[in-house]
Design a protein around this motif. Structure first.
Motif, PDB file in Angstrom:
ATOM      1  N   ALA A  96     -39.868 -12.631 -30.862  1.00  0.00           N
ATOM      2  CA  ALA A  96     -39.685 -11.401 -29.996  1.00  0.00           C
ATOM      3  C   ALA A  96     -41.180 -10.714 -29.818  1.00  0.00           C
ATOM      4  CB  ALA A  96     -39.116 -10.267 -30.676  1.00  0.00           C
ATOM      5  N   ILE A  97     -42.094 -10.790 -30.856  1.00  0.00           N
ATOM      6  CA  ILE A  97     -43.407 -10.195 -30.434  1.00  0.00           C
ATOM      7  C   ILE A  97     -44.203 -11.019 -29.324  1.00  0.00           C
ATOM      8  CG2 ILE A  97     -45.630  -9.978 -31.629  1.00  0.00           C
ATOM      9  CD1 ILE A  97     -44.221  -8.849 -34.032  1.00  0.00           C
ATOM     10  N   VAL A  98     -44.140 -12.406 -29.576  1.00  0.00           N
ATOM     11  CA  VAL A  98     -44.653 -13.425 -28.715  1.00  0.00           C
ATOM     12  C   VAL A  98     -44.130 -13.239 -27.166  1.00  0.00           C
ATOM     13  CG1 VAL A  98     -45.117 -15.699 -28.087  1.00  0.00           C
ATOM     14  CG2 VAL A  98     -45.562 -14.771 -30.344  1.00  0.00           C
ATOM     15  N   TRP A  99     -42.982 -13.271 -27.206  1.00  0.00           N
ATOM     16  CA  TRP A  99     -41.910 -13.034 -25.781  1.00  0.00           C
ATOM     17  C   TRP A  99     -42.520 -11.559 -25.081  1.00  0.00           C
ATOM     18  CZ3 TRP A  99     -38.896 -16.134 -23.267  1.00  0.00           C
ATOM     19  CH2 TRP A  99     -38.417 -15.739 -22.199  1.00  0.00           C
ATOM     20  N   PHE A 100     -42.429 -10.432 -25.941  1.00  0.00           N
ATOM     21  CA  PHE A 100     -42.845  -9.343 -25.409  1.00  0.00           C
ATOM     22  C   PHE A 100     -44.492  -9.269 -24.716  1.00  0.00           C
ATOM     23  CE2 PHE A 100     -39.151  -7.005 -27.666  1.00  0.00           C
ATOM     24  CZ  PHE A 100     -38.471  -6.764 -26.375  1.00  0.00           C
ATOM     25  N   GLY A 101     -45.076  -9.763 -25.736  1.00  0.00           N
ATOM     26  CA  GLY A 101     -46.580  -9.917 -25.182  1.00  0.00           C
ATOM     27  C   GLY A 101     -46.861 -10.802 -24.120  1.00  0.00           C
ATOM     28  N   PHE A 102     -46.038 -12.011 -24.099  1.00  0.00           N
ATOM     29  CA  PHE A 102     -46.504 -12.743 -22.732  1.00  0.00           C
ATOM     30  C   PHE A 102     -45.633 -11.966 -21.657  1.00  0.00           C
ATOM     31  CE2 PHE A 102     -44.523 -16.035 -20.175  1.00  0.00           C
ATOM     32  CZ  PHE A 102     -45.473 -17.038 -19.942  1.00  0.00           C
ATOM     33  N   SER A 117     -36.141 -15.241 -43.820  1.00  0.00           N
ATOM     34  CA  SER A 117     -37.191 -16.087 -43.308  1.00  0.00           C
ATOM     35  C   SER A 117     -36.940 -16.330 -41.954  1.00  0.00           C
ATOM     36  CB  SER A 117     -37.360 -17.281 -44.109  1.00  0.00           C
ATOM     37  OG  SER A 117     -37.622 -17.111 -45.414  1.00  0.00           O
ATOM     38  N   LEU A 118     -35.592 -16.791 -41.695  1.00  0.00           N
ATOM     39  CA  LEU A 118     -35.035 -16.803 -40.420  1.00  0.00           C
ATOM     40  C   LEU A 118     -35.395 -15.584 -39.385  1.00  0.00           C
ATOM     41  CD1 LEU A 118     -33.687 -18.985 -38.698  1.00  0.00           C
ATOM     42  CD2 LEU A 118     -31.516 -18.036 -39.315  1.00  0.00           C
ATOM     43  N   GLY A 119     -34.972 -14.425 -40.024  1.00  0.00           N
ATOM     44  CA  GLY A 119     -34.974 -13.182 -39.265  1.00  0.00           C
ATOM     45  C   GLY A 119     -36.721 -12.698 -38.946  1.00  0.00           C
ATOM     46  N   PHE A 146     -38.194  -8.506 -20.491  1.00  0.00           N
ATOM     47  CA  PHE A 146     -38.028  -7.237 -21.653  1.00  0.00           C
ATOM     48  C   PHE A 146     -36.568  -7.621 -22.195  1.00  0.00           C
ATOM     49  CE2 PHE A 146     -41.728  -5.186 -22.758  1.00  0.00           C
ATOM     50  CZ  PHE A 146     -42.628  -5.400 -21.777  1.00  0.00           C
ATOM     51  N   ILE A 147     -35.495  -7.443 -21.269  1.00  0.00           N
ATOM     52  CA  ILE A 147     -34.247  -7.428 -21.816  1.00  0.00           C
ATOM     53  C   ILE A 147     -33.951  -8.840 -22.496  1.00  0.00           C
ATOM     54  CG2 ILE A 147     -31.786  -7.856 -21.031  1.00  0.00           C
ATOM     55  CD1 ILE A 147     -32.367  -6.036 -18.773  1.00  0.00           C
ATOM     56  N   PRO A 162     -33.899 -11.675 -29.234  1.00  0.00           N
ATOM     57  CA  PRO A 162     -34.466 -11.963 -30.656  1.00  0.00           C
ATOM     58  C   PRO A 162     -34.717 -10.696 -31.830  1.00  0.00           C
ATOM     59  CG  PRO A 162     -36.066 -12.528 -28.797  1.00  0.00           C
ATOM     60  CD  PRO A 162     -34.872 -12.097 -28.498  1.00  0.00           C
ATOM     61  N   THR A 163     -35.036  -9.790 -31.010  1.00  0.00           N
ATOM     62  CA  THR A 163     -35.511  -8.447 -31.766  1.00  0.00           C
ATOM     63  C   THR A 163     -34.147  -7.958 -32.488  1.00  0.00           C
ATOM     64  OG1 THR A 163     -37.057  -7.917 -30.219  1.00  0.00           O
ATOM     65  CG2 THR A 163     -36.293  -6.117 -31.617  1.00  0.00           C
ATOM     66  N   LEU A 164     -33.149  -7.906 -31.734  1.00  0.00           N
ATOM     67  CA  LEU A 164     -31.764  -7.324 -32.450  1.00  0.00           C
ATOM     68  C   LEU A 164     -31.376  -8.408 -33.507  1.00  0.00           C
ATOM     69  CD1 LEU A 164     -29.745  -5.846 -29.398  1.00  0.00           C
ATOM     70  CD2 LEU A 164     -30.904  -4.547 -31.316  1.00  0.00           C
ATOM     71  N   LEU A 165     -31.305  -9.743 -33.115  1.00  0.00           N
ATOM     72  CA  LEU A 165     -31.134 -10.767 -34.132  1.00  0.00           C
ATOM     73  C   LEU A 165     -31.974 -10.690 -35.421  1.00  0.00           C
ATOM     74  CD1 LEU A 165     -29.049 -13.195 -34.245  1.00  0.00           C
ATOM     75  CD2 LEU A 165     -30.814 -14.457 -33.283  1.00  0.00           C
ATOM     76  N   SER A 166     -33.119 -10.443 -35.283  1.00  0.00           N
ATOM     77  CA  SER A 166     -34.027 -10.224 -36.544  1.00  0.00           C
ATOM     78  C   SER A 166     -33.723  -9.074 -37.223  1.00  0.00           C
ATOM     79  CB  SER A 166     -35.512 -10.461 -36.036  1.00  0.00           C
ATOM     80  OG  SER A 166     -35.886  -9.084 -35.384  1.00  0.00           O
ATOM     81  N   MET A 167     -33.194  -8.005 -36.451  1.00  0.00           N
ATOM     82  CA  MET A 167     -32.975  -6.810 -37.131  1.00  0.00           C
ATOM     83  C   MET A 167     -31.778  -7.074 -37.978  1.00  0.00           C
ATOM     84  SD  MET A 167     -32.493  -2.764 -35.951  1.00  0.00           S
ATOM     85  CE  MET A 167     -30.934  -3.345 -35.011  1.00  0.00           C
ATOM     86  N   LEU A 168     -30.706  -7.738 -37.482  1.00  0.00           N
ATOM     87  CA  LEU A 168     -29.390  -7.946 -38.118  1.00  0.00           C
ATOM     88  C   LEU A 168     -29.556  -8.801 -39.335  1.00  0.00           C
ATOM     89  CD1 LEU A 168     -26.950  -8.058 -34.953  1.00  0.00           C
ATOM     90  CD2 LEU A 168     -27.045  -6.402 -36.549  1.00  0.00           C
ATOM     91  N   LEU A 169     -30.439  -9.693 -39.180  1.00  0.00           N
ATOM     92  CA  LEU A 169     -30.769 -10.714 -40.245  1.00  0.00           C
ATOM     93  C   LEU A 169     -31.604 -10.174 -41.715  1.00  0.00           C
ATOM     94  CD1 LEU A 169     -31.388 -14.267 -38.409  1.00  0.00           C
ATOM     95  CD2 LEU A 169     -29.403 -13.479 -39.720  1.00  0.00           C
TER      96      LEU A 169
END
Length: 98
Positions: free
Chosen positions: A16-22, A7-9, A38-39, A44-51
């Motif tokens: 991350a999706i909202v950030w990249f879109g913005f 859930s947290l991931g 973008f950096i 949050p993308t890597l953090l979500s992948m690791l979780l």
């Protein structure tokens, strides 16, 4: 605990999706802040992948071996985790072969 991490991931994945879109919609490519935006979206993308990925794999193995009775929330959370894990796996495979 695995469901909490999934859930947290998923929340970090949505951030991350909202950030990249913005960044893509409201930044100019010539601006130096574009690359920085973008950096910052990669974190949050890597953090979500690791979780998500290890927790989803652990929970999937647990569900198939133990066959516990699950609530609807647990089933939906696991399905979201599996979907995001498949998206990450597909992206990594695509990057590997290009």
């Amino acid at each position: 605990m695995a469901l909490f991490y999934i859930s947290l991931g998923a929340v970090f994945f949505l951030i991350a999706i909202v950030w990249f879109g913005f960044v893509a919609l409201y930044s100019q490519v010539e601006n130096s802040g574009f690359g920085f935006g973008f950096i910052m979206g990669v974190f949050p993308t890597l953090l979500s992948m690791l979780l998500i990925v290890p927790s989803t794999l652990y929970r999937t193995v647990f569900v198939f071996t133990q066959k516990p009775n699950q609530t609807m929330k647990a089933k939906v959370t696991l399905a979201i985790g599996l979907l995001i894990t498949l998206l990450y796996s597909g992206a990594i495979i695509k990057l590997a072969f290009t």
